[in-house]
Scaffold this motif. Structure first.
Motif, PDB file in Angstrom:
ATOM      1  N   ASP A   1       0.835  -1.215   0.000  1.00 33.88           N
ATOM      2  CA  ASP A   1       0.000   0.000   0.000  1.00 33.88           C
ATOM      3  C   ASP A   1       0.861   1.253   0.000  1.00 33.88           C
ATOM      4  O   ASP A   1       0.575   2.225  -0.712  1.00 33.88           O
ATOM      5  CB  ASP A   1      -0.914   0.001   1.228  1.00 33.88           C
ATOM      6  N   PHE A   2       1.924   1.245   0.790  1.00 36.77           N
ATOM      7  CA  PHE A   2       2.808   2.422   0.853  1.00 36.77           C
ATOM      8  C   PHE A   2       3.525   2.631  -0.484  1.00 36.77           C
ATOM      9  O   PHE A   2       3.681   3.753  -0.952  1.00 36.77           O
ATOM     10  CB  PHE A   2       3.824   2.272   1.977  1.00 36.77           C
TER      11      PHE A   2
ATOM     12  N   ALA B   1       1.377   4.229  -2.907  1.00 36.04           N
ATOM     13  CA  ALA B   1       1.179   5.649  -2.606  1.00 36.04           C
ATOM     14  C   ALA B   1       2.397   6.495  -2.970  1.00 36.04           C
ATOM     15  O   ALA B   1       2.386   7.711  -2.773  1.00 36.04           O
ATOM     16  CB  ALA B   1       0.841   5.824  -1.132  1.00 36.04           C
TER      17      ALA B   1
ATOM     18  N   LYS C   1      -3.291   4.450   7.070  1.00 36.84           N
ATOM     19  CA  LYS C   1      -4.065   5.319   6.181  1.00 36.84           C
ATOM     20  C   LYS C   1      -3.493   6.733   6.175  1.00 36.84           C
ATOM     21  O   LYS C   1      -3.415   7.385   5.131  1.00 36.84           O
ATOM     22  CB  LYS C   1      -5.530   5.340   6.622  1.00 36.84           C
TER      23      LYS C   1
ATOM     24  N   GLU D   1      -0.294   6.647   4.153  1.00 41.82           N
ATOM     25  CA  GLU D   1      -0.595   6.610   2.716  1.00 41.82           C
ATOM     26  C   GLU D   1      -0.955   7.991   2.194  1.00 41.82           C
ATOM     27  O   GLU D   1      -0.677   8.315   1.032  1.00 41.82           O
ATOM     28  CB  GLU D   1      -1.748   5.644   2.443  1.00 41.82           C
TER      29      GLU D   1
END
Length: 291
Positions: free
Chosen positions: A13-14, A17, A64, A67
């Motif tokens: 996820d990172f 981003a 979150k 991100e």
């Protein structure tokens, strides 16, 4: 949820981003919530440990925010710099690994002076101290030195003071003042051995490439006038005023500013003007000696 699956998910996820340090950030964030070191976290991953309940919810909530490019150090409340653990957050510039070069030059000079004459009183100054990283590096690594620091920002100063209080309680010899680096420490004129500064040096019309910088670092700590060198010029003059003859001065700058800073210091009358590269091989610091 298995810890290995969580760290893997956060890393992906990172990275999506645009976070360059995705894997490290995933590990640090998870370890921080669990109260573990990264080494301990790695051991827990290897043995197949799980995470659930409130700790998992906390990690996911922080993730979150990361991100969305909130600095990792704002989430953990900590920044690591050389041998220091510093408190940081909104209002103070998060110290960068590149700046360890600048602090290290000051430490090396102070250690050399201390070894040369153990009876000598050593005085060092950090101009535009921010989190206190540079000043505290000198004060903790050369405990014989008395280190003075100045910071102008009312938003940054509580963080500086908090970090100074932490290390002063451990015996570091420190003095912090609020003020402008251009006229700071008039009472120390001609008495100082080392002056270091990491001033704002981004030109006002240049937009930093990292969202964390644009959205979260204070503008006062970033921008240094039309060409970015206004505070470098001021720091040079203050260094000449504060230092003893033979005293050591060093200033951090952007990688493209090296030749300009070298020329600036030479024109101001400094001698032994020297360019230094950071761990990426980029021009990062110029040092000089007061004639």
């Amino acid at each position: 949820m298995l810890l290995r699956d969580l760290v893997s998910q956060l890393t992906a996820d990172f990275a999506a981003a645009g976070i360059e340090s995705a894997a490290a950030d995933a590990e640090i964030l998870t370890a921080e919530v669990l109260g573990l070191s990264r080494g301990d976290l790695a051991a827990q991953v290897i043995i197949g440990a799980s995470i659930d309940g409130e700790p998992l919810e906390t990690v996911l909530a922080f993730a979150k925010r990361r991100e969305a490019r909130e600095p990792l150090q704002h989430l953990t409340g900590k920044a690591y710099f050389r041998n220091l653990t510093l408190a940081v957050g909104k209002g103070v510039f998060v110290p960068r690994p590149e700046t360890e070069l600048l602090a290290g030059l000051g430490v090396d000079v102070l250690q050399h002076l201390q070894q040369t004459d153990k009876s000598r009183e050593l005085i060092a100054v950090d101009l535009a101290s921010g989190s206190g990283a540079i000043a505290l590096s000198m004060a903790t690594e050369v405990p014989e030195a008395k280190v003075f620091a100045v910071e102008l920002s009312a938003d940054a100063l509580p963080w500086t003071r908090k970090n100074f209080d932490t290390y002063a309680a451990q015996g570091a010899k420190l003095e912090l003042r609020q003020g402008d680096l251009t006229d700071a420490f008039q009472d120390l004129n001609g008495t100082v051995d080392v002056v270091l500064t990491n001033p704002p040096y981004i030109p006002v019309d240049m937009v930093p490439i990292y969202p964390e910088v644009v959205m979260h670092d204070p503008e006062m700590a970033l921008y240094g006038g039309q060409d970015g060198l206004d505070l470098v010029r001021a720091g040079s003059q203050t260094g000449l005023r504060l230092l003893k003859p033979g005293g050591f001065f060093a200033v951090e700058h952007a990688d493209i500013q090296g030749p300009s800073v070298v020329e600036l210091l030479r024109n101001d009358g400094w001698i032994q003007v020297t360019q230094h590269q950071d761990f990426n091989g980029r021009d990062r610091v110029v040092s000089a000696v007061r004639p």
